[in-house]
Design a protein around this motif. Structure first.
Motif, short mmCIF file in Angstrom:
data_model
loop_
_atom_site.label_atom_id
_atom_site.label_comp_id
_atom_site.label_asym_id
_atom_site.label_seq_id
_atom_site.Cartn_x
_atom_site.Cartn_y
_atom_site.Cartn_z
N ASP A 1 46.28 -2.19 80.74
CA ASP A 1 47.22 -2.97 81.54
C ASP A 1 48.47 -3.32 80.75
O ASP A 1 49.58 -3.35 81.31
CB ASP A 1 46.54 -4.24 82.06
CG ASP A 1 45.58 -3.95 83.21
OD1 ASP A 1 45.81 -2.98 83.94
OD2 ASP A 1 44.60 -4.69 83.36
N THR B 1 52.87 -2.20 90.99
CA THR B 1 51.44 -2.30 90.66
C THR B 1 50.76 -0.94 90.57
O THR B 1 49.54 -0.85 90.48
CB THR B 1 50.72 -3.14 91.72
OG1 THR B 1 50.90 -2.55 93.02
CG2 THR B 1 51.28 -4.57 91.73
N ARG C 1 50.49 -0.13 80.58
CA ARG C 1 50.99 0.21 81.92
C ARG C 1 52.12 -0.71 82.36
O ARG C 1 52.99 -0.31 83.15
CB ARG C 1 49.84 0.08 82.93
CG ARG C 1 50.18 0.54 84.34
CD ARG C 1 49.42 -0.27 85.38
NE ARG C 1 49.91 -1.64 85.45
CZ ARG C 1 50.90 -2.04 86.23
NH1 ARG C 1 51.53 -1.19 87.02
NH2 ARG C 1 51.28 -3.30 86.23
N PRO D 1 42.49 3.92 82.18
CA PRO D 1 42.02 2.58 82.57
C PRO D 1 40.79 2.11 81.81
O PRO D 1 40.50 0.90 81.82
CB PRO D 1 41.74 2.74 84.07
CG PRO D 1 42.67 3.82 84.51
CD PRO D 1 42.71 4.79 83.37
N ARG E 1 48.92 2.32 89.48
CA ARG E 1 47.97 2.53 88.38
C ARG E 1 47.75 4.02 88.17
O ARG E 1 47.07 4.68 88.96
CB ARG E 1 46.64 1.83 88.66
CG ARG E 1 46.73 0.31 88.65
CD ARG E 1 45.39 -0.33 88.96
NE ARG E 1 44.39 -0.06 87.93
CZ ARG E 1 44.27 -0.74 86.79
NH1 ARG E 1 45.14 -1.73 86.52
NH2 ARG E 1 43.33 -0.46 85.93
N GLN F 1 46.21 7.45 86.37
CA GLN F 1 44.92 7.78 85.76
C GLN F 1 45.05 8.00 84.26
O GLN F 1 44.11 7.72 83.51
CB GLN F 1 44.35 9.05 86.39
CG GLN F 1 43.96 8.90 87.86
CD GLN F 1 43.15 10.09 88.32
OE1 GLN F 1 41.99 10.28 87.91
NE2 GLN F 1 43.74 10.90 89.18
N ASP G 1 50.96 6.10 91.09
CA ASP G 1 49.56 5.85 91.43
C ASP G 1 48.74 7.13 91.29
O ASP G 1 49.10 8.17 91.85
CB ASP G 1 49.46 5.35 92.87
CG ASP G 1 49.15 3.87 92.96
OD1 ASP G 1 48.50 3.35 92.04
OD2 ASP G 1 49.56 3.24 93.95
#
Length: 459
Positions: free
Chosen positions: A31, A42, A34, A25, A44, A46, A87
């Protein structure tokens, strides 16, 4: 979140031994890297490990294992359930591994684990060869095939997995194995529909078929003519030779040259007929549909790879898909199918689709997956832009399934659906096949590391 917060120093250690690129990130393009096809996803991670070699894949798996990080594997990024993201975990991104090699003499092609069907079809096209692939070019070869592999050529050549000759796989423990008819045969069986549950496919080899001529007919009517057209289409497909594929769908009239202005942006009924053969042969077969006077139409010879690119859905939309397989398609079922189209979000790229199985699809009964004797698939494929339309779009798909249940087989083609619960996963294989898959899973992934795609839990 499973696992723990990854320290920057440990990421730098991974980068130091990585041939590809490691993204976090903190990177400016995180983004973009990803992003996946379904904008509703959505999650995210690591770390995103953009692997350039099999060694990178093994290094990324070791990194995740040592830190107890959940793992996802990304190829084309088309999983409607978001199986390619996780996630707080690590994504093994295979998009840099996208080479396709064709042996025209042997009529085989070998694709790396990150290749898309666009890569595959373009490599095969100059040789007049093809195999069943996805219905759009941006779908990943591995994900579609391991989940079964439905596509326009299936009635003649079977599903993509029916043409699979071998798979090279990296297991959760980092072991490299090959699965084929003669090597690790149980694993090879499981990879014909069992999805990404058993490891990371790094190379897949396929049988190819001669495809010297290919043609399509794309026809459009106002929605209020849809029920009459659907009856003609059903009867045509009941008698059609295996060379004929395609589908009927309700959709928003696109702003294309062949679409009359009064249909653009409106709910329409469309039929795509694909033909392994020339336009002249196709016209002979679709006479009953032409007799209904479509208001927009394109009938032409076309390279197969061009068709695959022509129908690419745009990324960035919110997605919800489902499926109901039917034993039969009587008039009452067609009535309900056509009536439910009024609930679609219009205008949008959504498709209220009716797809014919049959032909060579029925030859794959030895593999896990849906009942190959089923005749039709009803496939609500929802794509829309605004979160405010979420409830309406999801209700449309679920209600269409409910409408079809009186004629349903009870099974499901899992590549057509998102996360609909464990019972639907078992229905996608059948209870006996699911138990066999669990035993194979216990051998190759006993800790259930690969659990993102319609998870098969180890026995």
């Amino acid at each position: 979140m499973t696992g723990y917060l990854v320290e920057p120093a440990s990421v730098e250690g991974l980068r130091a031994r990585f041939d590809g690129r490691v993204v976090t990130p903190a990177d400016h393009d995180f983004d973009n890297v990803r992003g996946v096809f379904n904008a509703m996803i959505t999650a995210r991670p690591q770390v995103i490990a953009q692997c350039a070699t099999v060694r990178d894949i093994k290094s990324a798996l070791e990194f995740a294992r040592d830190r107890h990080l959940p793992v996802a594997v990304r190829g084309g990024g088309h999983s409607v359930a978001g199986a390619c993201l996780v996630d707080g975990g690590l994504v093994i991104d295979l998009r840099r591994l996208n080479a396709v090699t064709v042996d025209p003499g042997a009529k085989t092609a070998t694709a790396d684990g990150g290749a898309t069907w666009g890569d595959f079809d373009r490599a095969c096209q100059p040789h007049g060869l093809a195999t069943t692939g996805g219905r759009v070019s941006t779908t990943g070869v591995a994900g579609l095939t391991l989940g079964g592999g439905s596509g326009w050529l299936e009635r003649k050549f079977g599903l993509a997995c029916d043409n699979l000759l071998s798979v090279d796989l990296v297991t959760a423990a980092g072991r490299e194995v090959t699965a084929s008819e003669h090597e690790n045969a149980d694993l090879f069986w499981a990879l014909h529909g069992g999805g990404g549950n058993f490891g990371i496919a790094t190379r897949l080899t396929f049988r190819l078929h001669e495809l010297p001529e290919f043609s399509i007919a794309l026809m459009l009517w106002p929605a209020d003519q849809g029920r009459a057209v659907a009856g003609v289409y059903r009867d045509l497909m009941h008698a059609a030779p295996d060379e004929i594929g395609g589908g009927l769908l309700f959709l928003t009239g696109p702003p294309e040259e062949f679409v009359p202005g009064h249909l653009v942006g409106k709910l329409c009924c469309g039929v795509l007929v694909t033909c392994i053969g020339p336009e002249t042969r196709l016209r002979e077969l679709i006479g009953p549909l032409l007799a209904t006077a479509p208001q927009g139409r394109v009938i032409t010879d076309i390279p197969y790879a061009d068709l695959q690119c022509m129908l690419d859905d745009p990324p960035g939309f919110r997605n919800y898909w489902s499926d109901e397989n039917l034993r039969e398609l009587p008039d009452e079922a067609l009535d309900r199918f056509c009536e439910r189209a009024e609930d679609m979000v219009v205008p949008s790229p959504s498709q209220h689709a009716l797809l014919p199985w049959g032909g060579a699809v029925a030859s794959g009964q030895e593999w896990p997956g849906f009942d190959r004797d089923t005749k039709w698939a009803v496939h609500p494929l929802g794509l829309w832009a605004e979160p405010a339309d979420d409830d309406r779009a999801i209700a449309w798909a679920r209600n269409l399934r409910a409408d079809m249940r009186p004629w349903a087989c009870g099974d499901v083609y899992l590549n057509f659906i998102g996360d609909e619960g464990a019972d639907r996963v078992v229905a996608g294989y059948g209870p006996e096949n699911y138990q066999r898959l669990q035993r194979i899973k216990a051998e190759y992934d006993p800790d259930n590391v690969f659990n993102r795609w319609h998870n098969i839990k180890p026995a």
